[in-house]
Each structure stands twice: as structure tokens, then as C-alpha cells.
Design an enzyme around this catalytic site. Structure first.
Site, short mmCIF file in Angstrom:
data_model
loop_
_atom_site.label_atom_id
_atom_site.label_comp_id
_atom_site.label_asym_id
_atom_site.label_seq_id
_atom_site.Cartn_x
_atom_site.Cartn_y
_atom_site.Cartn_z
N GLY A 155 181.96 53.42 20.55
CA GLY A 155 181.76 54.50 19.70
C GLY A 155 181.57 55.45 20.45
O GLY A 155 181.34 56.97 19.95
N LYS B 36 179.79 46.62 16.87
CA LYS B 36 179.82 45.34 16.14
C LYS B 36 178.25 44.76 16.06
O LYS B 36 177.64 44.90 17.14
CB LYS B 36 180.77 44.30 16.67
CG LYS B 36 182.11 45.16 16.67
CD LYS B 36 182.96 44.04 17.51
CE LYS B 36 184.42 44.79 17.56
NZ LYS B 36 185.26 44.05 18.65
N GLU C 74 193.71 60.38 15.66
CA GLU C 74 194.35 59.44 14.74
C GLU C 74 193.83 59.53 13.29
O GLU C 74 192.80 60.12 13.16
CB GLU C 74 194.36 58.25 15.28
CG GLU C 74 192.90 57.38 15.19
CD GLU C 74 193.00 56.19 15.73
OE1 GLU C 74 193.61 55.70 16.64
OE2 GLU C 74 192.14 55.30 15.22
N ARG D 133 174.48 39.47 16.64
CA ARG D 133 173.97 39.97 17.91
C ARG D 133 172.34 40.37 17.51
O ARG D 133 172.05 41.10 16.78
CB ARG D 133 174.50 41.11 17.86
CG ARG D 133 176.26 40.78 18.27
CD ARG D 133 176.91 41.93 19.12
NE ARG D 133 178.40 41.81 19.14
CZ ARG D 133 179.04 42.61 19.53
NH1 ARG D 133 178.79 43.85 20.66
NH2 ARG D 133 180.44 42.58 19.63
N VAL E 12 182.32 39.89 23.58
CA VAL E 12 181.06 39.51 23.20
C VAL E 12 181.23 38.37 22.11
O VAL E 12 180.50 37.53 21.97
CB VAL E 12 180.27 40.77 22.64
CG1 VAL E 12 178.77 40.11 22.16
CG2 VAL E 12 179.86 41.51 23.47
N ARG F 108 189.97 41.52 28.00
CA ARG F 108 188.91 40.77 28.87
C ARG F 108 188.29 39.89 27.65
O ARG F 108 188.78 39.84 26.44
CB ARG F 108 187.75 41.86 28.93
CG ARG F 108 187.34 42.85 27.78
CD ARG F 108 185.98 43.48 28.04
NE ARG F 108 185.88 44.51 27.31
CZ ARG F 108 185.24 44.30 25.95
NH1 ARG F 108 184.70 43.21 25.78
NH2 ARG F 108 185.36 45.28 25.21
#
Lengths: 428, 295
Positions: A139, A212, A174, A312, A269, A266
Site C-alpha cells: 500500500g 492483507k 490504473e 495475521r 506470507v 517469491r
């Protein structure tokens, strides 16, 4: 397999330092001088005779130059080829490339060199718009632009923030898709051209800064046709760039429409939810692939079973715009029982340094059905006790209890529009 | 806050463990004083391995509880041998004093209860802080005889097998020293050399004491740390313990990625300890040299 951990002075007492076979301090607390200190990291790998470096999911994980430097020193970088990281790591370039591969992207601009260019591009795409940093993530360097009179201020803010966060102030525009879902597809590719997907993850539950916090797989309330289309788009784009190792393609989904947003080159999380339903250790697969082994299975060998959710647990204060809360954890109890997995570096007495991401644990719940997974997650979160710092446990429970989440009909506005405005976030 | 930490080791290469502990402690603040190393005769059972003891003073911003946690973390890190996950503990770190703080909690008693009664704490402590000389001198002669200052290069050569005989020899020598008023006696047998100095006769509050140890105790100690990861090499000629250096002596270099980065002394003074081993891998922040300022 023996491991060498690196750590900063602020992480000297961290769990990974204790668990590794060897551990080397590579610099002081601030990441720029430790976890981003490429010479010290490479030097550590060389003097300890390492064969390979796993870059994790932060810091240098998507740094093509680092991957290249590893190769120059005879070290295997556990990830895709540097050229692919460079190609897909630049968000504007990545969109151009996947469009070439025949995958839909949100209407947007190229890199904008001036506010005049931005104004011109905005006019042809149409408002509302999202201004994003090409090097961005989490963000940062991102702004919503509802109308033309907001553009100049957003442009200045986003470029400055991107420059400060990533040393790269380039931004692009965008189309902003209102109330979209954020669904991503996990892919794995070996060095022999075999590429498979491991289903999707719904990551629409995001904090106001687009970070997230709750993820699940499979995505609820998604038609079979839309799901297959997402998987096909992910494979198509991955094959086109010759992708190897683990990667994730993120899509914005609105109804049956889906647009490629970006690729993370990659491990992520939230990878544990995929591991739970496919019964595959993704990090092990990464290492196998990097070691030159073939996948050894095809798409039809892969079957997901059940449902998995991740919450999380961050050391932060949801009532104060999720401000990070550094401090010492005085008491700590993690949940257990069937279907519960906890990934954490935390222990009672641990001090959370102020320098890094505030995530302190991932609680993952598995169930044969989504309802079972939710019930287990609620039970697990109520069992979890973290004293000494504020955490996101309470807001995760509120999310799980909300009717929008229960019904599976939620989008990225769940937290900002429903949880945070629907009365207080309680300090349970 | 000024804190005093007791270091003890009774297994393997005790001096190396004590030095490693010193480097780790150096990361918790700024070391201001380090005592000599002492060999402590086995207490009670003569078949027990001997202890190496020392005391270090550190100026630290950490609260007492955090400091204690960090010491425990150092212990657990050092308790592990590289290839074996659950090797025996090799180091004991005790928080002896923390400023003027008095605490009596289950896991944290400050000042440490050993402070008033045990020679292995009081002798090194009194060496670096004269305020404790009276307490030390009040100990029984037999207690004091069991704590003998040793040169660190001799520590590794001390055989485990001859524990009781070495301890007896040291005890006898120490008693001889105490009665005769001699400054020091050195005994050698083959590769095994032990130097016994009359620690009790050296008034620790008096910085003019005879043989260097007191000077170390009263001087400001600077820690020169590695600021990159690499292989450490001693300079030529190799710096040695006790060497007087000027403010810009090239003490060695760290080699990383084919580049040699020199390590210089930061102030004129005396090298208290060459803390890193020639050819060893060093991490960021690792202590390489301890230098007491001035001469």
C-alpha cells in the site's frame, strides 16, 4: 540440511537466531544497514560455505540485483531467474508482458514522468483512478484519485512516499475497480518448463492501507468457470515468461471479470493456507526446484482438500489506524488442537523491535468445510493470548463474526466500510 | 546504568567462552572495565572441573530485567555447540549489581546473593571496583587461596585431568604468596604454565598498583568492534595483550568479498585483550580488541 541465519542487532534474541545451526549479525537495527546490506549478507554466505540463499518474503526477496549478485558469487538464489524478477517486479512492465501473453489487465497508463503526463493519462482512462508506485507493495506509494482536482496532490504524495520507501519514485495510473475482490493464484515451475498452479487464495480482507490480514483458500462464492479462468490466466502468464520456482499472480475480481494486477516473484506470507489444502510444503518445493530437481508431478496429480484460513496476528493497534506497537511480550499462549497451525518467531519475554513489519504470528485453521475452518479459527483465536502489546486478534474475530465474511460475499471494503465504521473495534 | 556481570565457565576452552561472552556483553552497552581472568579451585568436591571467573562492568541503557533476559539469551546461544544441538552449558552469566537497584524477585535478586560471601565473585569485582576491597579482605584466607589470577594464554593449556593436583599447587602457591608478600609466582611444567599473583595485596582502590591488572581495572576500556562481516586477520606485527598503541595503529583487517577493510585503534592506550582470533569469521558488532585508554 544445515542453516545459517542472518540477523540485525535488534533481532539478536529472535527465535530464528536460536534455531539456526549458525547465526551471523549483519548490521544494526535499521533494515537498510542490516537486512538490506548485500555485501554483509553475501560475505556471511561465503565464509560459512553456504550453497544457497532463501530470501524469505521481505527485504531482498524480489530484488533482481541481489539474485544476480548471488549467482556471481556461486550462490544459488532460491527463487526465479534474475531476469524474470526484473521483468515481473516492475509492475508496469509486468502488465505489458502479461497482456502480450493474452491475459487481461486493468486499463492503465505506463510510467508517468510528470504531472502533465498523469493528467493526460487520467483523462483517457477515466476516473476513479488508483495511483501506484511501480516498485510498491503493502500500500505504500498508493493513492486513490476520485476526480481530477485530487490528482496533483495525490501525484506529489505518491511519488514522495515511493521515493522514501523504495528509492524509486516512479508511479503509474490504473482504473479503480470499486469493491473488487483480491484473489491470487499460486504457481510452481521447475527448470524443465513444467508449471502447475496450486489453486487460489482470497485475500480481500485488507486493512485500510491495502495490507492483507485474513486470507483463505479456496476463494468462497466463486463460480467454477471464474475459478478455472483465473488458474488458466496464471499458468498462461507464467509460461509466457518462463517462470521458475514459487510465484503468485494477483488478480482483481469483480463478478466474473478478472484482471491481472501484479506478480509476486517469491513465497508469500499467506502460503500456509495453500500448504494446508494441498498437503505440500511449498518452501521445500522451492528448495527442490532451486537444486535443479524436476517437479515430479503434473496438474492432474494435484488435488486440494478442505478449506484453510489464515489470520495475521500483528503487534499493532487497530483502534489507532493499525499503528505498529513495539514492546515486550510479557505473556504468550498459542492455540493448538486439530487443524490448527501457528507460524511464529515469538516467545514470552521477546521484545518486538520498532524497525520491521509488525507481524508476530500467523494462525492457520484447516477444516473439511469452510464452516469448520471458521469455527476452528474462532476457537483458536480465543485461545491465543498475547500480553504486553496490542494485537489484531480482536479485529480478526470481528471479521470472522461479520455476516459479510460468514456468507463469503465480501470484498476489499470489508474492513474500511463495515468493520471499522460499524461501531468500535473492541479490545477483547 | 552501571551494571556488573559475573562470568563463569567450567567446561572446555573456558577462556574462549569467556571472551565470546565478553563480545556478546559488549553488544548490550559499553564495557567500561574488565577484570583479569581467575581460576577458581573446585569447591567441595575436588573432582569437579575448575572454573574460570571474571567480572565485567558495563554502562547500559537496558532495564535490569531486560539485561538479565539478554544474559540468559547469551547463555542459551553459547550453550549450544555448532554441530550438536543440545551440548552442555559452557557459560554462566550472573547479574551482580545494577546501579543502586535492590530487587528481590523470584528470578532476579540484585545485588546478587553471592556478592557478599563468594571469593570467585568478590576477588575479580574488587579488582575493578575498590569499593569491594573491604568485603573481599573480610573473606577467609582459605577462600581467597582458591581464587587465582591467570593469564588468558595459559588457560587453554590447563589440563582437565590434573584438576585436583593443579588446584592444590595453586592453593599452596597462593598461601605462600599471602605469607611471603611476593608479588607473583609462575610455575611451569611442560606446556602447562600458571602464574599466580598476589591479588589481595594489590589495593584495588589504588590505581598505582604494580602489575597492570589494577590499571586495567581503573581505566576506561574501549571496545573496537567489527563493522562488517568477514574473515578477521591480525595486522603485522600482530598486536598482543598488553601492547601500548597510539591512536591510529592498524590492528588488523577484515577481508570480505575480496576487499580488505583495515581495523584501526580509536584511542591511544593499552590493549587489554585481542578478542578475535586470526583467520576467524567475525560478525557485525563483534568485539575485536579491548583497549584501555591512556597508558
Amino acid at each position: 540440511m544445515a542453516t545459517v541465519a542472518i540477523f540485525s542487532e535488534a533481532d539478536r534474541d529472535s527465535m530464528h537466531v536460536r534455531q539456526a545451526d549458525e547465526a551471523f549479525c549483519v548490521g544494526p537495527g535499521p533494515a537498510a544497514r542490516s537486512y538490506l546490506n548485500i555485501p554483509n549478507i553475501i560475505s556471511t554466505a561465503l565464509i560459512t560455505n553456504c550453497d544457497a540463499i532463501h530470501p524469505g518474503y521481505g527485504f531482498l526477496a524480489e530484488n533482481a540485483r541481489f539474485a544476480e549478485i548471488c549467482a556471481d558469487h556461486g550462490l544459488t538464489f532460491i527463487g526465479p531467474k534474475p531476469s524474470v524478477i526484473a521483468l515481473m517486479g516492475d509492475k508496469a512492465t509486468a502488465k505489458r508482458v502479461v497482456r502480450e501473453a493474452g491475459v487481461a489487465t486493468t486499463p492503465g497508463s505506463g510510467i508517468l514522468d510528470s504531472i502533465e503526463e498523469a493528467q493526460h493519462a487520467a483523462g483517457s482512462i477515466g476516473y476513479p483512478l488508483l495511483l501506484k508506485a511501480t516498485a510498491g507493495g503493502g500500500g505504500r506509494g498508493m493513492r486513490v484519485v476520485n476526480a481530477e482536482n485530487e490528482l496533483a496532490r495525490a501525484y506529489a504524495g505518491a511519488t514522495a512516499e515511493a521515493e522514501a520507501s523504495f528509492k524509486d519514485g516512479r508511479v503509474y495510473l490504473e482504473r479503480l475497480i470499486r469493491e473488487p475482490r483480491h484473489i491470487e493464484v499460486q504457481v510452481l515451475g521447475d527448470e524443465f518448463g513444467n508449471i502447475v498452479h496450486l489453486g487460489e487464495r482470497d485475500c480481500s480482507v485488507q486493512k485500510p492501507a491495502h495490507q492483507k490480514i485474513v486470507e483463505e483458500t479456496p476463494a468462497p462464492n466463486l463460480s467454477l468457470r471464474a475459478r478455472d479462468a483465473l488458474h488458466d490466466m496464471a499458468l498462461q502468464a507464467s509460461r509466457y515468461v518462463g517462470y521458475t520456482n514459487a510465484g503468485t499472480l494477483e488478480f482483481l475480481v469483480s463478478g466474473d471479470e478478472a484482471y491481472f494486477m501484479e506478480m509476486n516473484t517469491r513465497i508469500q506470507v499467506e502460503h500456509p493456507v495453500t500448504e494446508m489444502v494441498f498437503n505440500i510444503d511449498l518452501v521445500k518445493e522451492q528448495i527442490r526446484i532451486a537444486a535443479g530437481e524436476p517437479l515430479g508431478y503434473t496438474q492432474s496429480d494435484l488435488m486440494s482438500r478442505g478449506h484453510a484460513i489464515e489470520c495475521r496476528i500483528n503487534a499493532e493497534d487497530p483502534r489507532n489506524n493499525f499503528a505498529p506497537a513495539a514492546g515486550t511480550v510479557s505473556k504468550l499462549v498459542f492455540p493448538g488442537g486439530p487443524g490448527i497451525r501457528v507460524d511464529t518467531h515469538l516467545y514470552a519475554g521477546a521484545t518486538i523491535p520498532p524497525y520491521y513489519d509488525s507481524m508476530i504470528a500467523k494462525v492457520v485453521a484447516f477444516g473439511d468445510t469452510r464452516d469448520v475452518a471458521i469455527a476452528r479459527m474462532e476457537r483458536a483465536l480465543r485461545e491465543t493470548l498475547v500480553e504486553g502489546v496490542n494485537t489484531t486478534i480482536a479485529i480478526c474475530l470481528e471479521i470472522l463474526a461479520s455476516s459479510a465474511f460468514r456468507s463469503g460475499r465480501y470484498d476489499v471494503e470489508l474492513i474500511p466500510a463495515r468493520i471499522l465504521t460499524n461501531g468500535e473495534v473492541s479490545a477483547r | 546504568m552501571l551494571a556488573y556481570i559475573g562470568i563463569g565457565s567450567n567446561l572446555g576452552d573456558r577462556a574462549a567462552y569467556a571472551e565470546r561472552a565478553l563480545h556478546e556483553i559488549a553488544a548490550l552497552g559499553s564495557i567500561t572495565r574488565v577484570s583479569s581472568f581467575y581460576r577458581t579451585a573446585p569447591w567441595g568436591n575436588p573432582d569437579q572441573p575448575w572454573y574460570l571467573n571474571a567480572v565485567v562492568a558495563i554502562e547500559t541503557a537496558l532495564p535490569a530485567r531486560t539485561l538479565l533476559d539478554r544474559l540468559r539469551a547469551i547463555e542459551s546461544r553459547m550453550g549450544r555447540v555448532r554441530d550438536e544441538h543440545w551440548a552442555p552449558r559452557t557459560i554462566d552469566l550472573d547479574l551482580l549489581l545494577y546501579d543502586d537497584l535492590e530487587l528481590n524477585e523470584p528470578n532476579l535478586r540484585v545485588p546478587h546473593p553471592y556478592l557478599r560471601e563468594r571469593a570467585f565473585v568478590l576477588v575479580p569485582l574488587a579488582e575493578i571496583d575498590g569499593r569491594f576491597a573491604t568485603l573481599r579482605d573480610a573473606l577467609a584466607e582459605s577462600e581467597l587461596a582458591g581464587v587465582v589470577r591467570i593469564e588468558r594464554e595459559n588457560v587453554a593449556a590447563m589440563p582437565e585431568q590434573q584438576i585436583s593436583s593443579v588446584a592444590e599447587r595453586i592453593g599452596a602457591l597462593a598461601r605462600f604468596l599471602a605469607e611471603s608478600g611476593a608479588a607473583r609466582v609462575r610455575i611451569e611444567r611442560g606446556d602447562d604454565a600458571v602464574e599466580v599473583a598476589a591479588g589481595r595485596r594489590r589495593a584495588s582502590s589504588d590505581a598505582s598498583g604494580g602489575d597492570g591488572a589494577t590499571e586495567i581495572g581503573s581505566a576506561r576500556v574501549d571496545t573496537i568492534k567489527a563493522d562488517l562481516v568477514g574473515i578477521f586477520r591480525l595486522g603485522r606485527p600482530a598486536p598482543v595483550d598488553g601492547e601500548i598503541v597510539d591512536g591510529d595503529r592498524e590492528l588488523g583487517y577484515i577481508e570480505a568479498l575480496g576487499i580488505r577493510t583495515p581495523v584501526h585503534s580509536t584511542s591511544a592506550g593499552r590493549i587489554v585483550s585481542v578478542a578475535a582470533t586470526d583467520g576467524a569469521a567475525v560478525e557485525y558488532g563483534q568485539a575485536l580488541f579491548l583497549i584501555s585508554r591512556g597508558r
